[in-house]
Design an enzyme around this catalytic site. Sequence first.
Site, PDB file in Angstrom:
ATOM      1  N   HIS A   1      -0.286  -0.613 -11.526  1.00  0.00           N
ATOM      2  CA  HIS A   1      -1.321  -0.243 -10.581  1.00  0.00           C
ATOM      3  C   HIS A   1      -2.286  -1.423 -10.869  1.00  0.00           C
ATOM      4  O   HIS A   1      -2.506  -1.641 -11.541  1.00  0.00           O
ATOM      5  CB  HIS A   1      -1.837   0.799 -10.911  1.00  0.00           C
ATOM      6  CG  HIS A   1      -2.531   1.665  -9.885  1.00  0.00           C
ATOM      7  ND1 HIS A   1      -3.623   1.194  -9.609  1.00  0.00           N
ATOM      8  CD2 HIS A   1      -2.264   2.036  -8.585  1.00  0.00           C
ATOM      9  CE1 HIS A   1      -4.388   1.396  -8.707  1.00  0.00           C
ATOM     10  NE2 HIS A   1      -3.225   2.643  -8.054  1.00  0.00           N
TER      11      HIS A   1
ATOM     12  N   ASP B   1       3.823   6.692  -7.522  1.00  0.00           N
ATOM     13  CA  ASP B   1       5.371   6.448  -6.560  1.00  0.00           C
ATOM     14  C   ASP B   1       6.674   6.298  -6.952  1.00  0.00           C
ATOM     15  O   ASP B   1       7.698   6.537  -5.709  1.00  0.00           O
ATOM     16  CB  ASP B   1       4.723   4.795  -5.721  1.00  0.00           C
ATOM     17  CG  ASP B   1       3.651   4.796  -5.022  1.00  0.00           C
ATOM     18  OD1 ASP B   1       3.772   5.788  -4.029  1.00  0.00           O
ATOM     19  OD2 ASP B   1       2.834   4.095  -4.878  1.00  0.00           O
TER      20      ASP B   1
ATOM     21  N   HIS C   1       1.113  -0.634  -0.104  1.00  0.00           N
ATOM     22  CA  HIS C   1      -0.269  -0.171  -0.116  1.00  0.00           C
ATOM     23  C   HIS C   1       0.792   1.306   0.010  1.00  0.00           C
ATOM     24  O   HIS C   1       1.781   1.432  -1.030  1.00  0.00           O
ATOM     25  CB  HIS C   1      -0.753   0.127   1.362  1.00  0.00           C
ATOM     26  CG  HIS C   1      -1.690   1.352   1.148  1.00  0.00           C
ATOM     27  ND1 HIS C   1      -1.884   1.871   0.627  1.00  0.00           N
ATOM     28  CD2 HIS C   1      -2.620   1.198   2.210  1.00  0.00           C
ATOM     29  CE1 HIS C   1      -3.221   2.499   0.930  1.00  0.00           C
ATOM     30  NE2 HIS C   1      -3.882   2.210   2.020  1.00  0.00           N
TER      31      HIS C   1
HETATM   32  N1  CMC Z   1       7.731  -5.763 -12.501  1.00  0.00           N
HETATM   33  C1  CMC Z   1       7.678  -6.265 -13.559  1.00  0.00           C
HETATM   34  N2  CMC Z   1       6.768  -7.134 -13.706  1.00  0.00           N
HETATM   35  C2  CMC Z   1       4.879  -6.788 -13.441  1.00  0.00           C
HETATM   36  C3  CMC Z   1       4.967  -6.320 -12.371  1.00  0.00           C
HETATM   37  C4  CMC Z   1       6.112  -5.501 -12.239  1.00  0.00           C
HETATM   38  N3  CMC Z   1       5.845  -4.056 -11.215  1.00  0.00           N
HETATM   39  N4  CMC Z   1       3.688  -5.800 -11.882  1.00  0.00           N
HETATM   40  C5  CMC Z   1       3.042  -6.844 -12.977  1.00  0.00           C
HETATM   41  N5  CMC Z   1       4.013  -7.184 -13.957  1.00  0.00           N
HETATM   42  C6  CMC Z   1       3.120  -8.290 -14.331  1.00  0.00           C
HETATM   43  C7  CMC Z   1       2.830  -9.209 -13.895  1.00  0.00           C
HETATM   44  O1  CMC Z   1       3.854 -10.419 -13.150  1.00  0.00           O
HETATM   45  C8  CMC Z   1       1.889  -9.960 -14.769  1.00  0.00           C
HETATM   46  O2  CMC Z   1       2.879 -11.036 -15.535  1.00  0.00           O
HETATM   47  P1  CMC Z   1       2.214 -12.457 -16.859  1.00  0.00           P
HETATM   48  O3  CMC Z   1       0.877 -12.045 -16.869  1.00  0.00           O
HETATM   49  O4  CMC Z   1       2.872 -12.945 -17.486  1.00  0.00           O
HETATM   50  O5  CMC Z   1       1.811 -13.505 -15.044  1.00  0.00           O
HETATM   51  C9  CMC Z   1       1.484  -8.788 -15.225  1.00  0.00           C
HETATM   52  O6  CMC Z   1       1.965  -7.920 -15.223  1.00  0.00           O
HETATM   53  C10 CMC Z   1      -0.399  -8.440 -14.840  1.00  0.00           C
HETATM   54  O7  CMC Z   1       0.475  -8.605 -13.442  1.00  0.00           O
HETATM   55  P2  CMC Z   1      -0.886  -8.455 -11.772  1.00  0.00           P
HETATM   56  O8  CMC Z   1       0.304  -8.964 -11.074  1.00  0.00           O
HETATM   57  O9  CMC Z   1      -2.248  -9.427 -12.245  1.00  0.00           O
HETATM   58  O10 CMC Z   1      -1.198  -7.591 -12.097  1.00  0.00           O
HETATM   59  P3  CMC Z   1      -1.767  -6.514 -10.237  1.00  0.00           P
HETATM   60  O11 CMC Z   1      -2.902  -5.828 -11.022  1.00  0.00           O
HETATM   61  O12 CMC Z   1      -2.256  -7.902  -9.626  1.00  0.00           O
HETATM   62  O13 CMC Z   1      -0.757  -5.805  -9.498  1.00  0.00           O
HETATM   63  C11 CMC Z   1       0.793  -4.493  -8.586  1.00  0.00           C
HETATM   64  C12 CMC Z   1      -0.691  -4.237  -9.691  1.00  0.00           C
HETATM   65  C13 CMC Z   1       0.451  -2.429  -7.997  1.00  0.00           C
HETATM   66  C14 CMC Z   1       0.194  -4.630  -7.342  1.00  0.00           C
HETATM   67  C15 CMC Z   1       1.668  -4.995  -9.153  1.00  0.00           C
HETATM   68  O14 CMC Z   1       1.662  -4.289 -10.508  1.00  0.00           O
HETATM   69  C16 CMC Z   1       3.321  -4.520  -8.702  1.00  0.00           C
HETATM   70  O15 CMC Z   1       3.607  -5.221  -8.143  1.00  0.00           O
HETATM   71  N6  CMC Z   1       4.126  -3.348  -8.495  1.00  0.00           N
HETATM   72  C17 CMC Z   1       5.307  -3.219  -8.015  1.00  0.00           C
HETATM   73  C18 CMC Z   1       5.022  -3.103  -7.140  1.00  0.00           C
HETATM   74  C19 CMC Z   1       4.402  -1.018  -6.444  1.00  0.00           C
HETATM   75  O16 CMC Z   1       4.867  -0.131  -7.559  1.00  0.00           O
HETATM   76  N7  CMC Z   1       2.732  -1.002  -6.039  1.00  0.00           N
HETATM   77  C20 CMC Z   1       2.831   0.690  -6.123  1.00  0.00           C
HETATM   78  C21 CMC Z   1       1.517   0.413  -6.703  1.00  0.00           C
HETATM   79  S1  CMC Z   1       0.182   2.310  -6.521  1.00  0.00           S
HETATM   80  C22 CMC Z   1      -0.449   2.048  -5.303  1.00  0.00           C
HETATM   81  C23 CMC Z   1      -1.840   3.379  -4.813  1.00  0.00           C
HETATM   82  O17 CMC Z   1      -1.636   3.385  -6.298  1.00  0.00           O
HETATM   83  O18 CMC Z   1      -1.381   3.307  -3.442  1.00  0.00           O
END
Ligand code: CMC
Length: 428
Positions: free
Chosen positions: A305, A363, A264
């Site tokens: 995101h 972020d 978060h």
């Molecule tokens: N680096 C590399 N690959 C990624 C990343 C990343 N940062 N984020 C997603 N992917 C890939 C993931 O491996 C998946 O690939 P595949 O389809 O081949 O399996 C695809 O992209 C979809 O990912 P997901 O995990 O299904 O996406 P999600 O919506 O569950 O995850 C997230 C969103 C924010 C948790 C993720 O993008 C992440 O871990 N980002 C890095 C952490 C980060 O910066 N978080 C802050 C978000 S903003 C906070 C706020 O607004 O308060």
Amino acid sequence: MGDKKAQLSVGDITAEFDVLSGTLGPEVIDVSSLVKTGYFTYDPGFLSTAACESKITFIDGDAGVLLYRGYPIDQLATKSNFLEVCYLLLNGELPDASHYKEFCKMINRHTMVHEQIRNFFNGFRRDAHPMAIMVGVVGALSAFYHDSLDIKNPEHRASSALRLIAKMPTIAAMCYKYSIGQPFMPPQNHMSYAENFLHMMFGTPCEEITPDPVLVRALDKIFILHADHEQNASTSTVRLAGSTGANPFVCISAGIAALWGPAHGGANEAALNMLHEIGDISQIGKYIERAKDPNDPFRLMGFGHRVYKNYDPRAKVMRQTCYEVLEAVGLRNDPFFKLAMELERIALEDDYFVKRKLYPNVDFYSGITLSAIGIPTNMFTVIFALARTIGWTAHWNEMISSPYRLGRPRQLYTGPTERKFVDMHDRV
Ligand code: CMC
């Protein structure tokens, strides 16, 4: 409410539910009467569940839209200021000149903390994480302001809201000063909200500082962009705690605890730590390959995101601010910031990231900006908490001022069925 209904059939039971429409966003199925059928809904992580009705913030992740009380975030970030946005989030409308002046005056009246609060700090280790101190000190405010704890009294609620908005920068700066062993700086009420915060962070009794207006404006934008984000984990925590009738100070403290997690509010801290780990432009390729490798848990922090799948409207504003700050502090060519910008460039062009719509999020840029301003990494989440306090307070107030019920989720129980107690000497 329209006449649209949804039906659910399970076995020989058929239940009918109202379909409710908001002003924007998907319609919702009101399943509150489902319990009468003997069934519960099951939705871990609340992926499909609207937990409340709200008039404060609207997000359309696919379209990259974020509205506070109907106003687009980019317009607020470029044309407004944080205290005006606080007024808007709390009251629903932008203030006219006299209401704005009165609001600022009221905030200024509450910027100091009770002298006894200084003593709390002595109980913490100097190397304590500032978020640990924030959780304790903000919750402890409820031990000081007994005159505003009646949550049923709108004046008490307004007074608590003003105190929270006004005191957060003072407490946040105290956390930093304590960690570096410098005296606490009293707030300066002739300064703007963001300017005063920078003054309390970086001024000392031997040296007054006049913060650079570019940095003041950048910080003010960071506050605006982080002020609210509808029913995220910390806001939902504040609402749930508030539904028990707990006072606003402890509810906000619960929100701070929820925000601390790296999934978060901890993401900009994680993004900066990752940049330090990469260390050199020559290493970027290696880390990009690691991020793309499905067998490697490494992810590019500050990219992607959960809600914004096309672009994060806050990131767009923050990107420009980030460049302005780097220019103003003369760090455009600093190796660390060049590394960050090169990572941004490569990821924006790389097929893996483009296909998955993994853009730098707010972020990524706010972490770099805060770092360029001179804010230490472990204070990033504190600044997020400072800014989000208005969102938490507005949601808490919205809930308490209309009919609400104790939040009490149900569960799908998968533990043992009833069994008889076994004496210790008979256990195998
Ligand atoms: N680096 C590399 N690959 C990624 C990343 C990343 N940062 N984020 C997603 N992917 C890939 C993931 O491996 C998946 O690939 P595949 O389809 O081949 O399996 C695809 O992209 C979809 O990912 P997901 O995990 O299904 O996406 P999600 O919506 O569950 O995850 C997230 C969103 C924010 C948790 C993720 O993008 C992440 O871990 N980002 C890095 C952490 C980060 O910066 N978080 C802050 C978000 S903003 C906070 C706020 O607004 O308060």
